[in-house]
Design an enzyme around this catalytic site. Structure first.
Site, short mmCIF file in Angstrom:
data_model
loop_
_atom_site.label_atom_id
_atom_site.label_comp_id
_atom_site.label_asym_id
_atom_site.label_seq_id
_atom_site.Cartn_x
_atom_site.Cartn_y
_atom_site.Cartn_z
N HIS A 180 24.40 53.48 -96.53
CA HIS A 180 23.28 54.03 -97.30
C HIS A 180 22.13 54.24 -96.34
O HIS A 180 21.32 53.34 -96.10
CB HIS A 180 22.92 53.04 -98.43
CG HIS A 180 21.84 53.52 -99.34
ND1 HIS A 180 21.65 53.00 -100.60
CD2 HIS A 180 20.89 54.48 -99.18
CE1 HIS A 180 20.63 53.62 -101.18
NE2 HIS A 180 20.15 54.51 -100.33
N HIS B 164 19.54 57.54 -95.15
CA HIS B 164 19.09 58.94 -95.19
C HIS B 164 18.63 59.29 -93.79
O HIS B 164 17.67 58.66 -93.29
CB HIS B 164 17.93 59.10 -96.17
CG HIS B 164 18.28 58.66 -97.56
ND1 HIS B 164 18.66 59.53 -98.55
CD2 HIS B 164 18.31 57.42 -98.13
CE1 HIS B 164 18.91 58.86 -99.67
NE2 HIS B 164 18.70 57.58 -99.44
N HIS C 82 22.86 57.47 -106.06
CA HIS C 82 21.81 56.48 -106.27
C HIS C 82 21.74 56.20 -107.77
O HIS C 82 21.69 57.14 -108.58
CB HIS C 82 20.46 57.02 -105.83
CG HIS C 82 20.25 57.02 -104.35
ND1 HIS C 82 21.10 57.60 -103.45
CD2 HIS C 82 19.23 56.49 -103.60
CE1 HIS C 82 20.64 57.44 -102.23
NE2 HIS C 82 19.51 56.77 -102.28
N GLU D 41 18.13 51.97 -109.23
CA GLU D 41 17.01 51.65 -108.34
C GLU D 41 15.73 51.65 -109.18
O GLU D 41 15.12 50.61 -109.40
CB GLU D 41 16.92 52.66 -107.19
CG GLU D 41 15.76 52.40 -106.22
CD GLU D 41 15.56 53.53 -105.21
OE1 GLU D 41 15.93 54.67 -105.51
OE2 GLU D 41 14.98 53.25 -104.13
N ASP E 87 18.60 52.32 -95.75
CA ASP E 87 18.01 53.36 -96.61
C ASP E 87 17.14 54.32 -95.81
O ASP E 87 17.62 55.37 -95.38
CB ASP E 87 17.23 52.71 -97.77
CG ASP E 87 17.02 53.64 -98.95
OD1 ASP E 87 17.58 54.75 -98.96
OD2 ASP E 87 16.28 53.25 -99.89
N ASP E 88 15.89 53.96 -95.58
CA ASP E 88 14.93 54.81 -94.84
C ASP E 88 14.18 53.90 -93.86
O ASP E 88 13.00 53.57 -94.07
CB ASP E 88 13.93 55.45 -95.82
CG ASP E 88 14.65 56.30 -96.85
OD1 ASP E 88 15.16 57.36 -96.50
OD2 ASP E 88 14.72 55.88 -98.02
N1 ADE Z 1 15.78 59.51 -100.88
C1 ADE Z 1 15.48 58.82 -99.75
N2 ADE Z 1 15.36 57.52 -100.02
C2 ADE Z 1 15.57 57.37 -101.35
C3 ADE Z 1 15.59 56.27 -102.22
N3 ADE Z 1 15.36 55.01 -101.81
N4 ADE Z 1 15.84 56.48 -103.52
C4 ADE Z 1 16.07 57.72 -103.98
N5 ADE Z 1 16.08 58.78 -103.20
C5 ADE Z 1 15.83 58.62 -101.89
ZN ZN Z 2 18.62 55.87 -100.62
#
Ligand code: ADE
Ligand code: ZN
Length: 324
Positions: free
Chosen positions: A8, A10, A188, A191, A269-270
């Site tokens: 996971h 991006h 996703h 969340e 994630d990011d």
């Molecule tokens: N796009 C990038 N990060 C995300 C996240 N945590 N939740 C939903 N979309 C995303």
């Molecule tokens: Zn994500």
């Protein structure tokens, strides 16, 4: 060192402030905030939409194939240093198309780094095109067609972006089509939204993995279903804390889900926005929840088993994944 699959991630979420500034300079773009340290200070969020606005704005500096190659190379080098040997990477192709960047620019650029990654970084890779659930499905369909036509090696499709108010139903035919084309599917869910969004992803989109799934823990029937079916959750502790999904990590549902037999994994994630890569996520959840060495071995093994690698490759990697 334990080794992991990161499932996971991006690629746009690995755009560090220093790279934002360097790419802006290279591409002749004037940034509203040209100082990397100040840009980093702006990475404080109150919610998913708050984060998505900054994440989307920063993507403006990604203009050329080389930009996408550099972005992916930087992530892969950093990921390997945190124990990653397999990365199944999300790309928001649709978002880049919407701002006028050609599919070939994005996919050839990323593809160059991903195809050399095993040799260059010791990380095997797969590419998952993520559709934006808060945008019209026709945009997602266009992105899918262009991704297939580009000839890039595609592993799967996913669904991300804002959850609340954006049901999965419009995406059902596109996910069915991707599956018929031999691709893997992920989404996703859980969340921002509750367990019903996770059920929707499972029953309507029929995905092979749930990304996040934090609120799956609120529904005992869903937890039992996940444990029995082996459908993995790709959890992201630092993201959950940064976006106030789980403000106090000591209350994160990961340990309870692990104990209940759900195939949970840890991911970043990011990472450029939420305070760290896979190693930092593992350290944070370990400290907050008191995870044991056996828990960490299970998380390493789960990550490989939850990947979309062929069975023989999973077997080879799980042989080393749990070694301290
Ligand atoms: N796009 C990038 N990060 C995300 C996240 N945590 N939740 C939903 N979309 C995303
Ligand atoms: Zn994500």
């Amino acid at each position: 060192m334990r080794t992991f699959a990161e499932l996971h991630l991006h690629i746009e979420g690995t755009l560090e402030p220093e790279l934002v500034v360097a790419l802006a300079e290279r591409n002749g773009i004037r940034l509203p905030e040209p100082d990397a340290a100040r840009l980093r200070e702006l990475n404080r969020f109150t919610s998913l939409p708050d984060f998505l606005a900054r994440y989307t704005a920063n993507q403006d500096v990604l203009r050329t194939e080389q930009d996408f190659t550099d972005l992916a190379d930087a992530y892969l080098a950093r990921a390997r240093a945190s124990g990653v040997v397999r990365a199944e990477i999300f790309c928001d192709l649709q978002a880049h198309l919407a701002r006028g960047i050609a599919a070939e620019t994005v996919l050839n650029g990323l593809g160059a780094a991903l195809s050399r990654s095993e040799a260059d970084h010791g990380v095997s890779t797969g590419l998952i095109i993520t559709f934006l659930r808060d945008q019209p499905v026709e945009q997602a369909e266009d992105a899918y067609v262009l991704a297939l036509a580009s000839g890039v090696d595609l592993l799967g499709v996913g669904l991300c972006s804002a959850e609340i108010g954006f049901p999965a139903a419009p995406f059902v035919p596109l996910f069915a089509r991707a599956r018929a084309d031999g691709l893997q599917t992920v989404a996703h869910a859980g969340e921002e939204g509750g367990p019903e969004v996770v059920w929707e992803a499972l029953r309507q989109l029929r995905v092979g993995r749930i990304d996040h799934g934090v609120h799956a823990a609120d529904d005992p029937e869903l937890v039992a279903h996940l444990a029995e079916s082996g459908i993995p959750l790709t959890m992201c502790p630092l993201s959950n804390r940064a976006l106030q999904v789980v403000p106090d990590l000591s209350r994160h549902p990961l340990p309870g889900l692990l104990a209940a037999g759900v195939r949970v994994t840890v991911n970043s994630d990011d990472p450029a926005y939420f305070g760290g890569y896979l190693d930092a996520n593992l350290a944070a959840i370990t400290d907050a929840c008191g995870l044991t060495d056996a828990d960490l071995d299970a998380l390493a093994r789960n990550s490989i088993e939850a990947s979309f690698l062929p069975a023989a490759e999973k077997l080879r990697l799980t042989g080393t994944a749990a070694q301290a």
